[in-house]
Design a protein around this motif. Structure first.
Motif, PDB file in Angstrom:
ATOM      1  N   GLY A 149      89.991 104.183  23.377  1.00  0.00           N
ATOM      2  CA  GLY A 149      90.622 102.945  23.819  1.00  0.00           C
ATOM      3  C   GLY A 149      91.231 103.004  25.203  1.00  0.00           C
ATOM      4  N   LEU A 150      90.982 104.072  25.962  1.00  0.00           N
ATOM      5  CA  LEU A 150      91.699 104.282  27.221  1.00  0.00           C
ATOM      6  C   LEU A 150      91.504 103.140  28.215  1.00  0.00           C
ATOM      7  N   PHE A 151      90.288 102.601  28.271  1.00  0.00           N
ATOM      8  CA  PHE A 151      90.016 101.549  29.257  1.00  0.00           C
ATOM      9  C   PHE A 151      89.902 100.180  28.593  1.00  0.00           C
ATOM     10  N   HIS A 152      90.592 100.002  27.505  1.00  0.00           N
ATOM     11  CA  HIS A 152      90.553  98.766  26.716  1.00  0.00           C
ATOM     12  C   HIS A 152      90.715  97.530  27.612  1.00  0.00           C
ATOM     13  N   GLY A 153      89.761  96.601  27.468  1.00  0.00           N
ATOM     14  CA  GLY A 153      89.857  95.333  28.185  1.00  0.00           C
ATOM     15  C   GLY A 153      89.432  95.386  29.636  1.00  0.00           C
ATOM     16  N   ARG A 154      88.852  96.509  30.097  1.00  0.00           N
ATOM     17  CA  ARG A 154      88.487  96.641  31.506  1.00  0.00           C
ATOM     18  C   ARG A 154      86.981  96.803  31.644  1.00  0.00           C
ATOM     19  N   PRO A 155      86.416  96.450  32.795  1.00  0.00           N
ATOM     20  CA  PRO A 155      84.951  96.534  32.974  1.00  0.00           C
ATOM     21  C   PRO A 155      84.424  97.938  32.701  1.00  0.00           C
ATOM     22  N   GLY A 156      83.424  98.015  31.839  1.00  0.00           N
ATOM     23  CA  GLY A 156      82.841  99.300  31.466  1.00  0.00           C
ATOM     24  C   GLY A 156      83.455  99.930  30.240  1.00  0.00           C
ATOM     25  N   ALA A 157      84.517  99.317  29.707  1.00  0.00           N
ATOM     26  CA  ALA A 157      85.217  99.921  28.564  1.00  0.00           C
ATOM     27  C   ALA A 157      84.307 100.013  27.339  1.00  0.00           C
ATOM     28  N   ARG A 158      83.478  99.013  27.149  1.00  0.00           N
ATOM     29  CA  ARG A 158      82.624  99.009  25.955  1.00  0.00           C
ATOM     30  C   ARG A 158      81.643 100.183  25.997  1.00  0.00           C
ATOM     31  N   ARG A 159      81.044 100.404  27.163  1.00  0.00           N
ATOM     32  CA  ARG A 159      80.091 101.506  27.295  1.00  0.00           C
ATOM     33  C   ARG A 159      80.810 102.850  27.180  1.00  0.00           C
ATOM     34  N   PHE A 160      81.993 102.970  27.774  1.00  0.00           N
ATOM     35  CA  PHE A 160      82.811 104.183  27.648  1.00  0.00           C
ATOM     36  C   PHE A 160      83.055 104.489  26.171  1.00  0.00           C
ATOM     37  N   ARG A 161      83.437 103.471  25.448  1.00  0.00           N
ATOM     38  CA  ARG A 161      83.729 103.632  24.021  1.00  0.00           C
ATOM     39  C   ARG A 161      82.474 104.030  23.245  1.00  0.00           C
ATOM     40  N   GLN A 162      81.333 103.408  23.574  1.00  0.00           N
ATOM     41  CA  GLN A 162      80.081 103.719  22.869  1.00  0.00           C
ATOM     42  C   GLN A 162      79.684 105.181  23.056  1.00  0.00           C
ATOM     43  N   ILE A 163      79.801 105.660  24.292  1.00  0.00           N
ATOM     44  CA  ILE A 163      79.400 107.041  24.571  1.00  0.00           C
ATOM     45  C   ILE A 163      80.301 108.020  23.822  1.00  0.00           C
ATOM     46  N   LEU A 164      81.599 107.753  23.824  1.00  0.00           N
ATOM     47  CA  LEU A 164      82.515 108.654  23.126  1.00  0.00           C
ATOM     48  C   LEU A 164      82.343 108.584  21.610  1.00  0.00           C
ATOM     49  N   SER A 165      81.899 107.442  21.122  1.00  0.00           N
ATOM     50  CA  SER A 165      81.736 107.285  19.675  1.00  0.00           C
ATOM     51  C   SER A 165      80.400 107.819  19.180  1.00  0.00           C
ATOM     52  N   SER A 166      79.439 108.001  20.073  1.00  0.00           N
ATOM     53  CA  SER A 166      78.109 108.467  19.648  1.00  0.00           C
ATOM     54  C   SER A 166      77.768 109.812  20.280  1.00  0.00           C
ATOM     55  N   ASP A 167      77.541 109.837  21.588  1.00  0.00           N
ATOM     56  CA  ASP A 167      77.091 111.067  22.239  1.00  0.00           C
ATOM     57  C   ASP A 167      78.097 112.206  22.094  1.00  0.00           C
ATOM     58  N   ALA A 168      79.385 111.889  22.189  1.00  0.00           N
ATOM     59  CA  ALA A 168      80.409 112.939  22.158  1.00  0.00           C
ATOM     60  C   ALA A 168      80.554 113.560  20.777  1.00  0.00           C
ATOM     61  N   THR A 169      80.035 112.905  19.758  1.00  0.00           N
ATOM     62  CA  THR A 169      80.172 113.431  18.399  1.00  0.00           C
ATOM     63  C   THR A 169      78.962 114.256  17.972  1.00  0.00           C
ATOM     64  N   ARG A 170      77.943 114.359  18.833  1.00  0.00           N
ATOM     65  CA  ARG A 170      76.747 115.110  18.478  1.00  0.00           C
ATOM     66  C   ARG A 170      76.997 116.615  18.565  1.00  0.00           C
ATOM     67  N   PRO A 171      76.370 117.381  17.684  1.00  0.00           N
ATOM     68  CA  PRO A 171      76.547 118.848  17.747  1.00  0.00           C
ATOM     69  C   PRO A 171      76.158 119.374  19.124  1.00  0.00           C
TER      70      PRO A 171
END
Length: 333
Positions: free
Chosen positions: A289-311
């Protein structure tokens, strides 16, 4: 560290939140505010005494000031757990008298202790005798059919008579039957005025308030009435608000932390965490949620929720996520 409660300083804190405020979360929050008081998740006294202490209590020195929240109702066990935590270097021991979960109720501690303030007082007295750092209590305004006027006064009078340094009050009742822990955070109505009245009755004691507080503007309004404000989910879900705490609440004139530098610091932390056997997702889950409401926040959140959780994911994923954020818009904000 000097006792922050002795001088009646105003205190801003981030609430203890089960499964959220682990060491990685606290290290992240410390990148955003130097002054806020951070709390651990609740740790059960028996686990501290008999469990893997380094895993349960270990923290980075950068997290100071940091308090450990204990759960329990046995004065002797809590005193021993408090001694152990103090030896780890914590700045405060806090006793949980507010959590309504079934697990806590089955252990006869947490919010059900609102019914037995004399037991809480014995626990506080035992911990005060065991450690030299502040001992505080976090409670509700009452449970079930209790009258909050009577219940909160009895609790406050008992714990302060036993030597408690502060009382943090979640300004809602807890319903031990009929509501889930999640529902207990939202459904019982907030009653800030009840906490204000407690402070008016006990002007020389430290009273802090918690529950439903969303912004630093609200924080300042509460600080006109009580001594401390504790924010939980709002700080976790929109952590960027913490970047203004030192300036707005504490009057510091230093600039707010640069969020890109915060991400870079967390990438370094994540590299160390992974080298010690952890996973990137253990760190990045607190940052979505660090960039909540700011341009690019959705993509930031998606990457941390998917790519960052991969082994095998490494800290470069965090920097890739940062590249998706419009940092010029962040600076303008």
């Amino acid at each position: 560290m000097a006792n922050p409660y002795s001088g009646r300083e105003k205190i801003f804190s981030i609430a203890p939140m089960l499964d959220w405020t682990d060491s990685a979360c606290r290290y992240f929050h410390r990148q955003l505010t130097r002054k806020a008081l951070l709390y651990t998740e609740m740790v059960v006294a028996d686990a501290v005494i008999h469990g893997k202490r380094d895993r349960l209590l270990g923290f980075d020195p950068l997290e100071h000031p940091v308090a450990v929240q204990l759960g329990g109702s046995d004065p002797a066990k809590l005193a021993e757990a408090a001694r152990i935590a103090a030896d780890f270097g914590y700045d405060e021991i806090n006793l949980n008298v507010g959590c309504p979960s079934d697990r806590v109720q089955s252990g006869t501690f947490g919010a059900c202790l609102m019914k037995t303030p004399e037991v809480v007082a014995e626990c506080v007295s035992a911990m005060k005798a065991a450690v030299s750092i502040p001992v505080t209590v976090k409670c509700r305004i009452g449970v079930d059919e209790q009258d909050p006027e009577e219940a909160l006064d009895r609790m406050a009078d008992a714990v302060f008579a036993a030597g408690a340094d502060a009382l943090w009050v979640h300004a809602r009742k807890a319903w031990l039957q009929g509501l889930s822990p999640k529902e207990n955070r939202d459904i019982p109505p907030l009653n800030y005025d009840r906490v204000y009245r407690l402070k008016q009755r006990l002007p020389n004691q430290f009273i802090g308030i918690n529950g439903g507080i969303q912004t630093l503007d609200e924080t300042l309004q509460h600080l006109n009435q009580v001594d401390g404000v504790m924010i939980g989910r709002a700080a976790y879900q929109n952590p960027a608000i913490l970047a203004d705490v030192d300036r707005v609440v504490y009057g510091e004139d230093a600039p707010a932390p640069d969020l890109a530098e915060v991400v870079a610091a967390m990438a370094d932390y994540a590299e160390r965490h992974i080298a010690n056997g952890g996973r990137l997702g253990h760190v990045t889950r607190h940052m979505v949620g660090l960039f909540h409401g700011r341009p690019g926040a959705r993509r930031f959140r998606q990457i941390l929720s998917s790519d960052a959780t991969r082994p095998g994911a490494g800290p470069e994923v965090l920097m890739q996520a940062l590249a998706e954020v419009d940092l010029s818009a962040v600076e303008a904000a």
